[in-house]
Design a protein around this motif. Structure first.
Motif, mmCIF file in Angstrom:
data_model
loop_
_atom_site.group_PDB
_atom_site.id
_atom_site.type_symbol
_atom_site.label_atom_id
_atom_site.label_comp_id
_atom_site.label_asym_id
_atom_site.label_seq_id
_atom_site.Cartn_x
_atom_site.Cartn_y
_atom_site.Cartn_z
ATOM 1 N N ALA A 1 19.154 -10.818 5.528
ATOM 2 C CA ALA A 1 20.422 -11.467 5.164
ATOM 3 C C ALA A 1 21.620 -10.610 5.549
ATOM 4 O O ALA A 1 22.597 -10.510 4.804
ATOM 5 N N GLY A 2 21.536 -9.982 6.713
ATOM 6 C CA GLY A 2 22.641 -9.184 7.209
ATOM 7 C C GLY A 2 22.745 -7.792 6.610
ATOM 8 O O GLY A 2 23.706 -7.066 6.888
ATOM 9 N N VAL A 3 21.769 -7.392 5.804
ATOM 10 C CA VAL A 3 21.762 -6.068 5.174
ATOM 11 C C VAL A 3 20.665 -5.224 5.806
ATOM 12 O O VAL A 3 19.525 -5.689 5.950
ATOM 13 N N ARG A 4 20.994 -4.004 6.187
ATOM 14 C CA ARG A 4 19.998 -3.121 6.785
ATOM 15 C C ARG A 4 19.188 -2.421 5.689
ATOM 16 O O ARG A 4 19.728 -1.647 4.894
ATOM 17 N N ILE A 5 17.906 -2.715 5.643
ATOM 18 C CA ILE A 5 16.972 -2.012 4.759
ATOM 19 C C ILE A 5 16.262 -0.974 5.611
ATOM 20 O O ILE A 5 15.658 -1.307 6.634
ATOM 21 N N CYS A 6 16.361 0.277 5.222
ATOM 22 C CA CYS A 6 15.872 1.370 6.056
ATOM 23 C C CYS A 6 14.401 1.683 5.779
ATOM 24 O O CYS A 6 13.878 1.419 4.689
ATOM 25 N N GLU A 7 13.748 2.245 6.774
ATOM 26 C CA GLU A 7 12.364 2.690 6.634
ATOM 27 C C GLU A 7 12.229 3.581 5.400
ATOM 28 O O GLU A 7 13.027 4.492 5.182
ATOM 29 N N GLY A 8 11.227 3.283 4.578
ATOM 30 C CA GLY A 8 10.990 4.067 3.375
ATOM 31 C C GLY A 8 11.665 3.537 2.127
ATOM 32 O O GLY A 8 11.363 3.981 1.015
ATOM 33 N N ASP A 9 12.584 2.572 2.278
ATOM 34 C CA ASP A 9 13.277 2.026 1.109
ATOM 35 C C ASP A 9 12.338 1.120 0.304
ATOM 36 O O ASP A 9 11.615 0.290 0.878
ATOM 37 N N PRO A 10 12.360 1.232 -1.037
ATOM 38 C CA PRO A 10 11.608 0.283 -1.870
ATOM 39 C C PRO A 10 12.357 -1.040 -1.983
ATOM 40 O O PRO A 10 13.598 -1.067 -2.011
ATOM 41 N N ALA B 1 -6.561 -0.774 -5.106
ATOM 42 C CA ALA B 1 -6.356 -1.966 -5.925
ATOM 43 C C ALA B 1 -5.804 -3.088 -5.057
ATOM 44 O O ALA B 1 -4.943 -2.862 -4.204
ATOM 45 N N VAL B 2 -6.282 -4.318 -5.285
ATOM 46 C CA VAL B 2 -5.906 -5.428 -4.418
ATOM 47 C C VAL B 2 -4.400 -5.681 -4.451
ATOM 48 O O VAL B 2 -3.807 -6.085 -3.450
ATOM 49 N N GLY B 3 -3.766 -5.430 -5.581
ATOM 50 C CA GLY B 3 -2.329 -5.636 -5.677
ATOM 51 C C GLY B 3 -1.535 -4.684 -4.808
ATOM 52 O O GLY B 3 -0.374 -4.945 -4.495
ATOM 53 N N PHE B 4 -2.173 -3.575 -4.403
ATOM 54 C CA PHE B 4 -1.490 -2.590 -3.558
ATOM 55 C C PHE B 4 -2.231 -2.383 -2.249
ATOM 56 O O PHE B 4 -2.215 -1.301 -1.673
ATOM 57 N N ALA B 5 -2.857 -3.453 -1.789
ATOM 58 C CA ALA B 5 -3.530 -3.422 -0.498
ATOM 59 C C ALA B 5 -2.763 -4.296 0.488
ATOM 60 O O ALA B 5 -2.149 -5.281 0.110
ATOM 61 N N GLU C 1 0.828 -1.210 0.000
ATOM 62 C CA GLU C 1 0.000 0.000 0.000
ATOM 63 C C GLU C 1 0.863 1.260 0.000
ATOM 64 O O GLU C 1 0.513 2.278 -0.613
ATOM 65 N N ALA C 2 2.004 1.210 0.659
ATOM 66 C CA ALA C 2 2.867 2.384 0.766
ATOM 67 C C ALA C 2 3.522 2.752 -0.567
ATOM 68 O O ALA C 2 4.108 3.831 -0.696
ATOM 69 N N VAL C 3 3.399 1.882 -1.584
ATOM 70 C CA VAL C 3 3.951 2.199 -2.904
ATOM 71 C C VAL C 3 3.099 3.258 -3.606
ATOM 72 O O VAL C 3 3.601 4.032 -4.422
ATOM 73 N N VAL C 4 1.802 3.300 -3.264
ATOM 74 C CA VAL C 4 0.896 4.253 -3.910
ATOM 75 C C VAL C 4 1.397 5.680 -3.661
ATOM 76 O O VAL C 4 1.693 6.057 -2.536
ATOM 77 N N GLY C 5 1.510 6.431 -4.757
ATOM 78 C CA GLY C 5 2.012 7.796 -4.645
ATOM 79 C C GLY C 5 3.507 7.914 -4.772
ATOM 80 O O GLY C 5 4.054 9.021 -4.775
ATOM 81 N N LEU D 1 5.980 -6.325 -8.720
ATOM 82 C CA LEU D 1 5.560 -5.180 -7.921
ATOM 83 C C LEU D 1 6.457 -5.031 -6.695
ATOM 84 O O LEU D 1 6.868 -6.013 -6.090
ATOM 85 N N SER D 2 6.713 -3.802 -6.337
ATOM 86 C CA SER D 2 7.612 -3.530 -5.213
ATOM 87 C C SER D 2 6.847 -3.422 -3.904
ATOM 88 O O SER D 2 5.609 -3.438 -3.867
ATOM 89 N N ARG D 3 7.600 -3.303 -2.824
ATOM 90 C CA ARG D 3 7.086 -3.041 -1.495
ATOM 91 C C ARG D 3 7.916 -1.920 -0.877
ATOM 92 O O ARG D 3 9.021 -1.638 -1.347
ATOM 93 N N ILE D 4 7.404 -1.312 0.189
ATOM 94 C CA ILE D 4 8.128 -0.270 0.914
ATOM 95 C C ILE D 4 8.345 -0.744 2.348
ATOM 96 O O ILE D 4 7.402 -1.222 2.994
#
Length: 409
Positions: free
Chosen positions: A305-314, A93-97, A73-77, A294-297
């Motif tokens: 896997a030992g990698v830091r994914i930060c808030e807001g990263d796609p 849209a269900v794909g982005f819910a 959902e956070a991908v919208v916009g 489709l991506s996620r946020i």
């Protein structure tokens, strides 16, 4: 505050991932390189803005797709880097819910896609396939399998399931091809999507009496009961309709393999009981799509896997890469119909697992079975390198499959 210098030096470099028109069932060479670089890398696709994480290892792919900290959902916009030039995420849209909205939307059509619902369609699907096969055999070789079977059969099945009249099947097919292609430009694709949406809005309004078992009727009933808005129902209908035609490309890839690997085809003729397991192995092996879907946020900082994914990263996951993970699938680049376990993720994983997965497998089994059993000596009518594959498409598959067979058989 994050130490920007440290973060820059510890993050993997951003790799451009161009749009490639690949032939046959060759694995994407860029994806191979990214998998070799590590389980979590960074990519930039041809459209959108910035970069995104790419997760490729099987266990990590399943973790990300089933973790509520990664949101569709956070991908919208957001103009996330992407393959499609015309891709515009739509709110609702269900794909982005995300759950619980996503759960509510899926529940409205779930009855059509249960094991019972799919089996209820088996007899009708077999009848439609037999009609197409009879016509093809009557006309005799040569023929284009895509034109005569691989396209019309899945269209007929998904339209039957949706409640779309037979007279409108070709219209649905045309819209789907325009929506799924990047070759015609954003305006053409968006117009096709709007026209399909308007069609389903009319169909759903007309099917609100609660008596039908087709998807349009289920959605009409849900709208009438206040469980869905009309916009939500239409968005869901469009997604299911488009997804139904993925069988054309999946089966096209499978058939291309069997026609270029006659040893595999002969084994399936000799051991028909092996076919369901073989379909799963072919689903694991074939390249379903170009690049990623489709991506996620990330909604908060998460270590993968030992990698830091930060808030807001796609974040993108690659199901194709996960299906070639040697820790899960020994000798992953080999087609092995004897795999004891095959937990492939070709239909996704987690809440967004493809609602039509069981139906797609049924159609694949019926199509492959018909070609093996009813077309003696079936073979390509051109050299394998001359089979044309789709260009500028988000979904991979042969544009046509020219074949011949022993007509007197």
């Amino acid at each position: 505050m994050t130490d920007v210098t440290k973060e820059t030096t510890t993050r993997p470099p951003v790799r451009p991932w161009p749009s490639l028109d690949l032939h046959g069932v060759d694995f994407d060479p860029v994806l191979s390189e990214l998998m070799a670089e590590g389980p979590v890398t960074r990519i930039r696709l041809p459209n959108g803005e910035g970069w995104a994480w790419l997760v490729t290892r099987y266990d990590d792919v399943r973790t990300v797709t089933n973790d509520s900290r990664f949101s569709r959902e956070a991908v919208v916009g957001r103009q996330v880097t992407r393959l499609a030039p015309h891709f515009i995420p739509q709110a609702g849209a269900v794909g982005f819910a995300d759950p619980p909205d996503h759960t509510r939307l899926r529940r409205a059509v779930a009855a059509a896609f249960t094991a019972r619902g799919v089996e209820r369609l088996r007899t009708r699907a077999q009848e439609m396939l037999d009609e197409l096969v009879d016509g093809l055999l009557r006309d005799g070789p040569p023929a284009d399998l895509t034109e005569r079977l691989l396209a019309p059969f899945p269209i007929a099945v998904i339209c039957e399931l949706m409640g779309v009249p037979a007279a409108d099947r070709q219209l649905m097919h045309t819209w789907t091809q325009l929506i799924l292609s990047s070759a015609h430009g954003a305006e053409v694709s968006e117009r096709a999507k709007n026209e399909m949406s308007a069609y389903f809005a009319r169909l759903i309004r007309a099917r609100d009496d609660g008596t039908g078992e087709d998807v349009a009727s289920l959605l009409g009933t849900a709208v009438g009961a206040g469980e869905l808005t009309e916009d939500e129902a239409v968005g869901l209908a469009v997604l299911v309709q488009i997804g139904g035609e993925a069988v054309t490309n999946n089966c096209g890839n499978m058939v291309y393999i069997l026609l270029t690997r006659p040893d595999l085809a002969e084994r399936l003729r000799a051991e028909p009981e092996l076919r369901p397991r073989a379909i799963d192995e072919l689903l694991r092996y074939i390249p379903h799509r170009s690049a990623v879907g489709l991506s996620r946020i990330a909604l908060e900082d998460v270590d993968v896997a030992g990698v830091r994914i930060c808030e807001g990263d796609p974040v993108y996951v690659s199901y194709l890469a996960a299906n070639r993970d040697p820790d899960v699938f020994p000798d992953p680049d080999r087609i092995d119909f004897d795999r004891a376990a095959n937990p492939h993720v070709s239909f996704g994983f987690g809440p967004h697992y493809c609602v039509g997965g069981m139906l797609a497998k049924l159609e694949s089994e019926l199509l492959v079975g018909a070609l093996l059993d009813r077309f003696p000596g079936l073979r390509l009518d051109v050299p394998p390198e001359q089979v044309p594959f789709r260009k500028g498409a988000l979904i991979r598959g042969p544009e046509s499959v020219p074949v011949t067979w022993s007509a007197a058989g």
